[in-house]
Design an enzyme around this catalytic site. Sequence first.
Site, PDB file in Angstrom:
ATOM      1  N   GLY A 192      21.040  49.330  40.204  1.00  0.00           N
ATOM      2  CA  GLY A 192      22.406  49.416  39.691  1.00  0.00           C
ATOM      3  C   GLY A 192      22.492  50.374  38.511  1.00  0.00           C
ATOM      4  O   GLY A 192      23.281  50.180  37.584  1.00  0.00           O
ATOM      5  N   GLY A 235      25.888  52.063  37.211  1.00  0.00           N
ATOM      6  CA  GLY A 235      26.959  51.226  36.664  1.00  0.00           C
ATOM      7  C   GLY A 235      27.121  51.403  35.165  1.00  0.00           C
ATOM      8  O   GLY A 235      26.466  52.248  34.538  1.00  0.00           O
ATOM      9  N   GLN A 236      28.008  50.593  34.600  1.00  0.00           N
ATOM     10  CA  GLN A 236      28.334  50.736  33.179  1.00  0.00           C
ATOM     11  C   GLN A 236      27.104  50.498  32.296  1.00  0.00           C
ATOM     12  O   GLN A 236      26.812  51.271  31.399  1.00  0.00           O
ATOM     13  CB  GLN A 236      29.454  49.757  32.798  1.00  0.00           C
ATOM     14  CG  GLN A 236      30.005  50.007  31.403  1.00  0.00           C
ATOM     15  CD  GLN A 236      30.755  48.819  30.837  1.00  0.00           C
ATOM     16  OE1 GLN A 236      30.694  47.710  31.362  1.00  0.00           O
ATOM     17  NE2 GLN A 236      31.464  49.043  29.743  1.00  0.00           N
ATOM     18  N   ASP A 269      20.651  53.008  42.946  1.00  0.00           N
ATOM     19  CA  ASP A 269      21.980  52.426  43.115  1.00  0.00           C
ATOM     20  C   ASP A 269      22.347  52.568  44.590  1.00  0.00           C
ATOM     21  O   ASP A 269      21.677  53.280  45.347  1.00  0.00           O
ATOM     22  CB  ASP A 269      23.001  53.145  42.221  1.00  0.00           C
ATOM     23  CG  ASP A 269      24.161  52.230  41.837  1.00  0.00           C
ATOM     24  OD1 ASP A 269      24.357  51.974  40.644  1.00  0.00           O
ATOM     25  OD2 ASP A 269      24.876  51.756  42.759  1.00  0.00           O
ATOM     26  N   ILE A 270      23.439  51.918  44.979  1.00  0.00           N
ATOM     27  CA  ILE A 270      23.828  51.947  46.394  1.00  0.00           C
ATOM     28  C   ILE A 270      24.369  53.319  46.801  1.00  0.00           C
ATOM     29  O   ILE A 270      24.402  53.652  47.973  1.00  0.00           O
ATOM     30  CB  ILE A 270      24.836  50.814  46.689  1.00  0.00           C
ATOM     31  CG1 ILE A 270      24.963  50.583  48.190  1.00  0.00           C
ATOM     32  CG2 ILE A 270      26.194  51.088  46.036  1.00  0.00           C
ATOM     33  CD1 ILE A 270      25.584  49.250  48.552  1.00  0.00           C
ATOM     34  N   TYR A 272      32.515  35.096  40.539  1.00  0.00           N
ATOM     35  CA  TYR A 272      31.544  35.785  39.677  1.00  0.00           C
ATOM     36  C   TYR A 272      30.859  34.777  38.744  1.00  0.00           C
ATOM     37  O   TYR A 272      29.628  34.738  38.627  1.00  0.00           O
ATOM     38  CB  TYR A 272      32.278  36.858  38.872  1.00  0.00           C
ATOM     39  CG  TYR A 272      31.442  37.630  37.896  1.00  0.00           C
ATOM     40  CD1 TYR A 272      30.416  38.456  38.320  1.00  0.00           C
ATOM     41  CD2 TYR A 272      31.704  37.559  36.529  1.00  0.00           C
ATOM     42  CE1 TYR A 272      29.669  39.187  37.412  1.00  0.00           C
ATOM     43  CE2 TYR A 272      30.964  38.289  35.614  1.00  0.00           C
ATOM     44  CZ  TYR A 272      29.948  39.099  36.060  1.00  0.00           C
ATOM     45  OH  TYR A 272      29.213  39.827  35.165  1.00  0.00           O
ATOM     46  N   LYS A 304      26.989  33.617  38.670  1.00  0.00           N
ATOM     47  CA  LYS A 304      26.152  33.821  37.481  1.00  0.00           C
ATOM     48  C   LYS A 304      25.532  32.499  37.010  1.00  0.00           C
ATOM     49  O   LYS A 304      24.370  32.472  36.590  1.00  0.00           O
ATOM     50  CB  LYS A 304      26.964  34.481  36.358  1.00  0.00           C
ATOM     51  CG  LYS A 304      27.244  35.957  36.598  1.00  0.00           C
ATOM     52  CD  LYS A 304      25.957  36.775  36.589  1.00  0.00           C
ATOM     53  CE  LYS A 304      26.179  38.254  36.844  1.00  0.00           C
ATOM     54  NZ  LYS A 304      24.941  39.021  36.987  1.00  0.00           N
TER      55      LYS A 304
HETATM   56  N1  SER Z   1      32.714  42.064  31.818  1.00  0.00           N
HETATM   57  C1  SER Z   1      32.598  41.099  32.876  1.00  0.00           C
HETATM   58  C2  SER Z   1      33.873  40.971  33.629  1.00  0.00           C
HETATM   59  O1  SER Z   1      34.903  41.182  33.032  1.00  0.00           O
HETATM   60  C3  SER Z   1      32.214  39.764  32.314  1.00  0.00           C
HETATM   61  O2  SER Z   1      30.840  39.667  32.248  1.00  0.00           O
HETATM   62  O3  SER Z   1      33.842  40.631  34.765  1.00  0.00           O
END
Ligand code: SER
Length: 321
Positions: free
Chosen positions: A11, A14-15, A37-38, A145, A149
Site C-alpha cells: 500500500g 497511499g497517503q 501497491d495494487i 472499517y 480494524k
Molecule cells: N482516517 C480514517 C478514516 O477517516 C480513520 O482512520 O477513515
Amino acid sequence: MAETETILILGSEGQVGTDLAARLRSVYGKNNVVCSDIKPSDEAKQDLGPYEVLNVLDKESIKAVFSKYKPTMVYHLAAMLSATAEKYPRKGWDLNMEGMFAIFDACLEHKVKRTFWPSSIAVFGPSTPRIHTPQHCVMDPNTIYGISKLAGERFCEYYHEKYGLDVRSIRYPGLIGWKALPGGGTTDYAVDIFHQALISNRYTCFLKEDTALPMMYMDDAIKATIDITEAAPELVKIRSSYNLSGMSFDPKGLATEIARQQSGFTIDYDIDARQKIAESWPQSIDDSAAREDWGWKPDFNMEAMVREMLTQLRNMGVGAN
Ligand code: SER
C-alpha cells in the site's frame, strides 16, 4: 535496526505509504525498501527504488514477492477506509481482513522479524467515552472499517501470542500530510481544506463545524510508525494496538487557524453521510500507554501543522495558477 534490513511496504502509493516510503528510503537506502501497491507506481516516483504491483488478496503474487526480496520488516498499509467501506461493505471487509491474514501468514512463513499493521480511531463507537478516550474501554464500532480494524487488533494479539508473530500496531487518528491525498476517509476534509484554501481561499466542509476529531500531522504519524516498529520487543506491552494522540480540533477551529495564517479564508458547510461516522468516533484520545511504554511524544500542534501544510503545498505549486 540493522542496516541490512529489507523492508516491504504494502500500500505504498497511499497517503501513509507515500510518506513512509520516502522516510524509510532515506534511512535504509532506496534499494532496501521495496514498495508495492495494487496499481503501478506514480511515474514521478519510478526511479525511487524497487516497486512491485501487488494485490494483497493474491496469495501467489504475495509468495513470489516475499520469495524474491526476503523482507525482514513488513509494513502492511493496504486497506479500504471508512467512507468507501460503507459504500462497499463486503469488499471493504474482504480487503481489510483477508488482506491482513494473507500478509500475516506470509510474514510467519518467511520468518519476517517485524510486522506493522495500522489500526484506527474507528475501532471506537457510540458507547465509547468520547473525551480522552482510554486505551481500554467499551468498543462498539458501527462501521465496516471500524469493525474490521477492531477484529484486526484482536488478530494482532492472537498472532503474537499463539504464533509468535512480532506485529505492532497503533490507532491512527485522522492524518494530515501534503505529499499524498487520503482516499475515502471521514477525516479527509482536514487535508482537502488546505488544497481548496490555496486554490480558491474557501472551503465547503462535509462535517458540521463543531465535529471535533483526533488528528495528527503526517510527520508525527511516520515517527510513531517507525518508532513502534523498531522498539525493543519488551517495550511493546500492548499487542493489540496503541492509542495515539497528536491534536484535536473541529472544522471551525481549523478554519479559524487557516484564516489567521491566510487572510480572507472562509468556510461553509454541506453535510453528508460522513457526519454520522464522525459522530460515532472519539473527540480526543488518551495515549499515556504509548508515551510510557515506548516513549511516544508528538511534535506538531495545530498551529505548526497549518503552517507546514500551507508552506509545503504552496512550494508544490498548489493554487499557483
Ligand atoms: N482516517 C480514517 C478514516 O477517516 C480513520 O482512520 O477513515
